[in-house]
Motif scaffolding. Structure first.
Motif, PDB file in Angstrom:
ATOM      1  N   ILE A 189      14.411  20.339  -0.140  1.00 58.63           N
ATOM      2  CA  ILE A 189      13.979  19.723   1.109  1.00 58.63           C
ATOM      3  C   ILE A 189      12.802  18.816   0.832  1.00 58.63           C
ATOM      4  N   MET A 190      12.564  17.864   1.731  1.00 57.09           N
ATOM      5  CA  MET A 190      11.513  16.870   1.498  1.00 57.09           C
ATOM      6  C   MET A 190      10.481  16.857   2.617  1.00 57.09           C
ATOM      7  N   SER A 191      10.492  17.861   3.463  1.00 54.10           N
ATOM      8  CA  SER A 191       9.522  17.801   4.548  1.00 54.10           C
ATOM      9  C   SER A 191       8.290  18.596   4.167  1.00 54.10           C
ATOM     10  N   LYS A 192       7.128  17.933   4.273  1.00 51.10           N
ATOM     11  CA  LYS A 192       5.881  18.604   3.903  1.00 51.10           C
ATOM     12  C   LYS A 192       5.640  19.839   4.767  1.00 51.10           C
ATOM     13  N   ARG A 193       6.034  19.718   6.036  1.00 54.03           N
ATOM     14  CA  ARG A 193       5.827  20.843   6.947  1.00 54.03           C
ATOM     15  C   ARG A 193       6.601  22.077   6.468  1.00 54.03           C
TER      16      ARG A 193
ATOM     17  N   LEU B 128       2.223  15.763  -2.576  1.00 54.93           N
ATOM     18  CA  LEU B 128       3.275  14.747  -2.676  1.00 54.93           C
ATOM     19  C   LEU B 128       4.541  15.332  -3.284  1.00 54.93           C
ATOM     20  N   HIS B 129       5.692  14.836  -2.815  1.00 52.59           N
ATOM     21  CA  HIS B 129       6.968  15.272  -3.387  1.00 52.59           C
ATOM     22  C   HIS B 129       7.695  14.077  -3.997  1.00 52.59           C
ATOM     23  N   ILE B 130       8.875  14.354  -4.523  1.00 58.61           N
ATOM     24  CA  ILE B 130       9.623  13.327  -5.249  1.00 58.61           C
ATOM     25  C   ILE B 130      10.005  12.158  -4.338  1.00 58.61           C
ATOM     26  N   GLY B 131      10.123  12.426  -3.032  1.00 57.21           N
ATOM     27  CA  GLY B 131      10.377  11.327  -2.082  1.00 57.21           C
ATOM     28  C   GLY B 131       9.205  10.366  -2.055  1.00 57.21           C
ATOM     29  N   HIS B 132       7.994  10.918  -2.066  1.00 62.02           N
ATOM     30  CA  HIS B 132       6.811  10.058  -2.115  1.00 62.02           C
ATOM     31  C   HIS B 132       6.794   9.244  -3.403  1.00 62.02           C
ATOM     32  N   ALA B 133       7.264   9.867  -4.499  1.00 61.56           N
ATOM     33  CA  ALA B 133       7.278   9.149  -5.779  1.00 61.56           C
ATOM     34  C   ALA B 133       8.102   7.876  -5.651  1.00 61.56           C
ATOM     35  N   LYS B 134       9.190   7.956  -4.888  1.00 55.74           N
ATOM     36  CA  LYS B 134      10.015   6.764  -4.700  1.00 55.74           C
ATOM     37  C   LYS B 134       9.205   5.660  -4.012  1.00 55.74           C
ATOM     38  N   SER B 135       8.449   6.067  -2.995  1.00 57.87           N
ATOM     39  CA  SER B 135       7.635   5.099  -2.263  1.00 57.87           C
ATOM     40  C   SER B 135       6.500   4.550  -3.151  1.00 57.87           C
ATOM     41  N   ILE B 136       5.907   5.419  -3.965  1.00 55.25           N
ATOM     42  CA  ILE B 136       4.826   4.995  -4.868  1.00 55.25           C
ATOM     43  C   ILE B 136       5.364   3.981  -5.885  1.00 55.25           C
TER      44      ILE B 136
ATOM     45  N   ARG C 225       0.861  -1.193   0.000  1.00 56.65           N
ATOM     46  CA  ARG C 225       0.000   0.000   0.000  1.00 56.65           C
ATOM     47  C   ARG C 225       0.887   1.231   0.000  1.00 56.65           C
ATOM     48  N   PHE C 226       0.348   2.324  -0.531  1.00 59.74           N
ATOM     49  CA  PHE C 226       1.003   3.621  -0.374  1.00 59.74           C
ATOM     50  C   PHE C 226       0.127   4.429   0.574  1.00 59.74           C
ATOM     51  N   PRO C 227       0.676   4.805   1.754  1.00 61.83           N
ATOM     52  CA  PRO C 227      -0.166   5.388   2.806  1.00 61.83           C
ATOM     53  C   PRO C 227       0.139   6.850   3.147  1.00 61.83           C
ATOM     54  N   PRO C 228      -0.177   7.793   2.264  1.00 60.18           N
ATOM     55  CA  PRO C 228       0.128   9.193   2.574  1.00 60.18           C
ATOM     56  C   PRO C 228      -0.831   9.788   3.607  1.00 60.18           C
ATOM     57  N   GLU C 229      -0.315  10.771   4.338  1.00 66.37           N
ATOM     58  CA  GLU C 229      -1.199  11.560   5.189  1.00 66.37           C
ATOM     59  C   GLU C 229      -1.607  12.790   4.379  1.00 66.37           C
ATOM     60  N   PRO C 230      -2.910  13.065   4.261  1.00 64.48           N
ATOM     61  CA  PRO C 230      -3.320  14.200   3.411  1.00 64.48           C
ATOM     62  C   PRO C 230      -3.109  15.549   4.093  1.00 64.48           C
TER      63      PRO C 230
ATOM     64  N   CYS D  39       8.152   0.858   4.645  1.00 65.40           N
ATOM     65  CA  CYS D  39       8.189   2.217   5.183  1.00 65.40           C
ATOM     66  C   CYS D  39       9.636   2.697   5.274  1.00 65.40           C
ATOM     67  N   THR D  40       9.808   3.954   5.659  1.00 68.44           N
ATOM     68  CA  THR D  40      11.165   4.505   5.702  1.00 68.44           C
ATOM     69  C   THR D  40      11.845   4.181   7.041  1.00 68.44           C
ATOM     70  N   LEU D  41      13.172   4.332   7.057  1.00 68.90           N
ATOM     71  CA  LEU D  41      13.995   3.867   8.174  1.00 68.90           C
ATOM     72  C   LEU D  41      13.592   4.389   9.544  1.00 68.90           C
TER      73      LEU D  41
ATOM     74  N   ALA E 157      15.699   3.283   3.018  1.00 64.86           N
ATOM     75  CA  ALA E 157      16.182   4.651   3.209  1.00 64.86           C
ATOM     76  C   ALA E 157      15.337   5.630   2.409  1.00 64.86           C
ATOM     77  N   ARG E 158      14.880   6.709   3.063  1.00 59.95           N
ATOM     78  CA  ARG E 158      14.075   7.705   2.359  1.00 59.95           C
ATOM     79  C   ARG E 158      14.947   8.430   1.349  1.00 59.95           C
ATOM     80  N   LEU E 159      14.320   8.963   0.342  1.00 59.90           N
ATOM     81  CA  LEU E 159      15.049   9.742  -0.652  1.00 59.90           C
ATOM     82  C   LEU E 159      15.308  11.145  -0.116  1.00 59.90           C
ATOM     83  N   ASN E 160      16.576  11.536  -0.130  1.00 59.66           N
ATOM     84  CA  ASN E 160      16.928  12.940   0.087  1.00 59.66           C
ATOM     85  C   ASN E 160      17.564  13.423  -1.198  1.00 59.66           C
TER      86      ASN E 160
HETATM   87  P1  ATP Z   1       7.173  14.280   5.112  1.00 61.03           P
HETATM   88  O1  ATP Z   1       8.370  14.052   5.956  1.00 61.03           O
HETATM   89  O2  ATP Z   1       7.484  14.900   3.806  1.00 61.03           O
HETATM   90  O3  ATP Z   1       6.051  14.988   5.817  1.00 61.03           O
HETATM   91  P2  ATP Z   1       5.819  11.828   5.616  1.00 61.03           P
HETATM   92  O4  ATP Z   1       6.559  10.559   5.752  1.00 61.03           O
HETATM   93  O5  ATP Z   1       5.301  12.401   6.864  1.00 61.03           O
HETATM   94  O6  ATP Z   1       6.687  12.829   4.747  1.00 61.03           O
HETATM   95  P3  ATP Z   1       3.513  10.594   4.504  1.00 61.03           P
HETATM   96  O7  ATP Z   1       2.357  11.212   3.868  1.00 61.03           O
HETATM   97  O8  ATP Z   1       3.317   9.917   5.805  1.00 61.03           O
HETATM   98  O9  ATP Z   1       4.611  11.720   4.620  1.00 61.03           O
HETATM   99  O10 ATP Z   1       4.253   9.609   3.497  1.00 61.03           O
HETATM  100  C1  ATP Z   1       3.594   8.614   2.773  1.00 61.03           C
HETATM  101  C2  ATP Z   1       4.565   7.539   2.429  1.00 61.03           C
HETATM  102  O11 ATP Z   1       5.636   8.063   1.668  1.00 61.03           O
HETATM  103  C3  ATP Z   1       5.153   6.904   3.661  1.00 61.03           C
HETATM  104  O12 ATP Z   1       5.073   5.493   3.510  1.00 61.03           O
HETATM  105  C4  ATP Z   1       6.575   7.375   3.691  1.00 61.03           C
HETATM  106  O13 ATP Z   1       7.399   6.381   4.190  1.00 61.03           O
HETATM  107  C5  ATP Z   1       6.867   7.659   2.227  1.00 61.03           C
HETATM  108  N1  ATP Z   1       7.839   8.744   2.098  1.00 61.03           N
HETATM  109  C6  ATP Z   1       7.744   9.996   2.581  1.00 61.03           C
HETATM  110  N2  ATP Z   1       8.862  10.704   2.318  1.00 61.03           N
HETATM  111  C7  ATP Z   1       9.685   9.881   1.635  1.00 61.03           C
HETATM  112  C8  ATP Z   1      10.995  10.011   1.080  1.00 61.03           C
HETATM  113  N3  ATP Z   1      11.667  11.162   1.161  1.00 61.03           N
HETATM  114  N4  ATP Z   1      11.532   8.952   0.444  1.00 61.03           N
HETATM  115  C9  ATP Z   1      10.846   7.799   0.353  1.00 61.03           C
HETATM  116  N5  ATP Z   1       9.623   7.602   0.849  1.00 61.03           N
HETATM  117  C10 ATP Z   1       9.037   8.617   1.493  1.00 61.03           C
END
Ligand code: ATP
Ligand code: MG
Length: 565
Positions: A267-271, A40-48, A31-36, A230-232, A259-262
């Motif tokens: 930056i990759m933080s949604k916040r 989405l960013h390129i890090g999420h694309a890796k997970s997708i 599953r791909f489990p984002p929090e709305p 999930c990520t580390l 390992a999450r994509l950096n």
């Molecule tokens: P952010 O740190 O950007 O807020 P998050 O992990 O809180 O990201 P989620 O919506 O919970 O955001 O992420 C959905 C999925 O995407 C999770 O399974 C998470 O592990 C994965 N994911 C998020 N960021 C990355 C990343 N940089 N590289 C790979 N996978 C990621």
């Protein structure tokens, strides 16, 4: 969609083993489990790509699930954008769109079961006290005075929490595990808290909400997920997930961390991305400088290029920073093959061909893409007044400058050899207003019959037919390779690149671009790859974004390193 087979990685090894031992009856369900709570960013694309890719590779299934347990930050706008982005990337969850908020009732039932088993209790300590009692990495925690209250009392209090009898922060439900556990997350973690806030889907139905940890592992279990990837950062949470699932005796997915994509220079933080949006430091989530999928899409990236990038970087167990040049290379490679080449002058300098008749006009044949002859040719008009790039002329050319200069001859692509015979300047300011050149009719579309050579071929646009446009050039959003590395006392925004956007307003394009549609992509010869902006471009005023420059800035250096090896 033609996705090549995923490269070998340690997750595939684990799944291969599970297939051999028939661990989940040969099933693979991810599953791909984002929090709305953001785009989405390129890090999420890796997970997708990983989750949907694994499902595809093993003839399994992949769900899209919104992990939506936080009423404070979640919104419908984000849900819609996430669905759009996953679809755009080329993945299909079919009829498997789920929401953790759909499980609120069932999660509550699970919580009641834990209380009845004596494995959870209602605790009246305040947030601060809970933190204080938790201990540290080196010291064990202290047991809450409410830890041993009776099951009946906890059940009653939990029900009354749910009924809204208590204020926020007055009480929480905690798991009863071990306050001396070496893993701090196992020291009686919170499972439910009171939040008197409407949820974007369940409205005012609930005033207690399950924590992320409690929800996440159980949602996976409810959906019959086999491999919960999930990520580390979640490695430490795994023992808690195992505990919850085993105490309840429910389906137990295997969690696997990667390992999450950096990415460098971003930056990759949604916040933090939200902060840039809210403070107007970018034009929105889809600003073409943002690492969001909507930003990359608007910038001109294709889903293929992003999928190829994700495949290329692979899946690892150790965190690192991937250079953003790799992402650029993946789109560059694709656009080189697929885009038509056209001529556009970004900073125009007027050129008058003084021996070309005033009323004459020609149509010259230009090749659309030398990499792909099937893309054919087109006609470009040539006339007495043209534009060239300001940068392609120097009144006093330095050594190694082979482009136009007084007395020098160059080739205009697909047209003629021209020679600069005069420089016309503003008498007062000295600014160059126009160049006067002569052309050699015998060089039409090729070389000089007498064999004389020129050292440079330049692009140009005929002034009369030129289409005026705005062109936006982008540089990295952050100046530092590791954008999260911040000097003491400053915040991450101090690393923002003040020159990440340059807007050129009177660019001159060849007339074939007049009806270019939003989103269409081109190579501007010698300048890079560009696309028509999908937000600001109109038929009356075209706006182009530069997707990427023509060459990898490190190419030369990389080749040199290869040679030296
Ligand atoms: P952010 O740190 O950007 O807020 P998050 O992990 O809180 O990201 P989620 O919506 O919970 O955001 O992420 C959905 C999925 O995407 C999770 O399974 C998470 O592990 C994965 N994911 C998020 N960021 C990355 C990343 N940089 N590289 C790979 N996978 C990621
Ligand atoms: Mg998360």
């Amino acid at each position: 969609m033609s996705t090549p087979k995923m490269k070998p990685n340690f997750i595939k090894d684990i799944i291969d083993d599970d297939m051999k031992t028939d661990k989940y009856g040969g099933r693979v369900h991810t599953r791909f489990p984002p929090e709305p709570n953001g785009y989405l960013h390129i890090g999420h694309a890796k997970s997708i790509c990983l989750n949907f890719g694994l499902a595809k590779e093993y003839n399994g299934l992949c769900n899209l699930r919104f992990d939506d347990t936080n009423p404070e930050t979640e919104e419908m706008e984000y849900v819609e954008s996430i669905k759009d982005d996953v679809r755009w990337l080329g993945f299909d969850w079919e009829d498997r769109l789920y929401h953790a908020s759909d499980y609120f009732e069932q999660l509550y039932e699970y919580a009641v079961q834990l209380v009845k088993k004596g494995k959870a209790y209602v605790c009246d300590l305040s947030m601060d006290q809970i933190r204080e009692y938790r201990g540290t990495l080196t010291e064990p925690g202290k047991e809450s005075p409410y830890r041993n209250r009776s099951i009946e009392e906890s059940l009653d209090l939990l029900e009354r929490m749910k009924a809204g009898e208590f204020e926020e922060g007055a009480r929480v439900l905690r798991a009863k595990i071990d306050m001396a556990h070496p893993n701090v997350l196992m020291r009686d973690p919170t499972l439910y808290r009171i939040r008197k806030k409407d949820h974007y889907r369940t409205g005012g139905e609930w005033c207690i909400y399950p924590t992320y940890d409690f929800t996440h592992c159980l949602s996976d279990s409810i959906e019959g997920i086999t491999h919960s990837i999930c990520t580390l950062e979640f490695e430490n949470n795994r023992p808690l997930y195992d505990w919850i699932l085993d105490e309840l005796g429910v389906h137990h997915p295997q969690q696997i961390e990667f390992a999450r994509l950096n990415l460098s220079h971003t930056i990759m933080s949604k916040r933090r991305l939200l902060e840039l949006v809210e403070e107007g430091l970018v034009s929105g989530w889809d600003d073409p400088r943002m690492p969001t999928l909507s930003g990359l899409r608007r910038r001109g990236y294709t889903p293929e290029s992003i999928r190829n990038f994700c495949d290329e970087i692979g899946v690892a167990k150790a965190n690192s920073i991937v250079d953003i040049v790799m992402l650029e290379n993946s789109i560059r490679e694709e656009l080189n093959k697929t885009t038509p080449r056209v001529m556009a002058v970004l900073r125009p300098l007027k050129v008058v061909i003084i021996n070309y008749p005033e009323d004459k006009e020609e149509e010259l044949e230009a090749v659309n893409n030398p990499e792909d002859p099937s893309m054919g040719t087109r006609k470009v008009p040539f006339s007495r007044v043209l534009y060239i790039e300001q940068d392609d002329f120097r009144e006093e050319p330095p050594k190694k400058f082979f482009r136009l200069a007084p007395g020098r001859e160059v080739r205009l692509r697909y047209a003629y050899f021209v020679k600069c015979v005069d420089v016309i300047k503003d008498e007062k300011t000295g600014e160059i207003l126009e160049l006067h050149c002569t052309y050699d009719p015998a060089t039409r579309g090729g070389d000089a019959p007498d064999g004389r050579k020129v050292k440079s071929t330049m692009h140009w646009v005929s002034a009369k037919e030129a289409v005026e446009a705005e062109v936006r050039l982008y540089d990295y959003l952050f100046t530092k390779r590791d954008a999260s590395e911040v000097e003491e006392g400053k915040d991450f925004k101090s690393n923002l690149n003040p020159n990440s956007l340059a807007t050129l307003t009177s660019c001159m394009l060849e007339p074939s671009l007049k009806d270019a549609k939003p989103g269409s992509r081109f190579q501007f010869e010698r300048l890079g790859y560009f696309c028509v902006d999908t937000v600001d471009s109109t038929p009356d005023k075209l706006v182009f974004n530069r997707t990427v420059t023509l060459r990898d800035p490190w190419e030369k250096i990389r080749k040199q390193i290869e040679r030296e090896k």
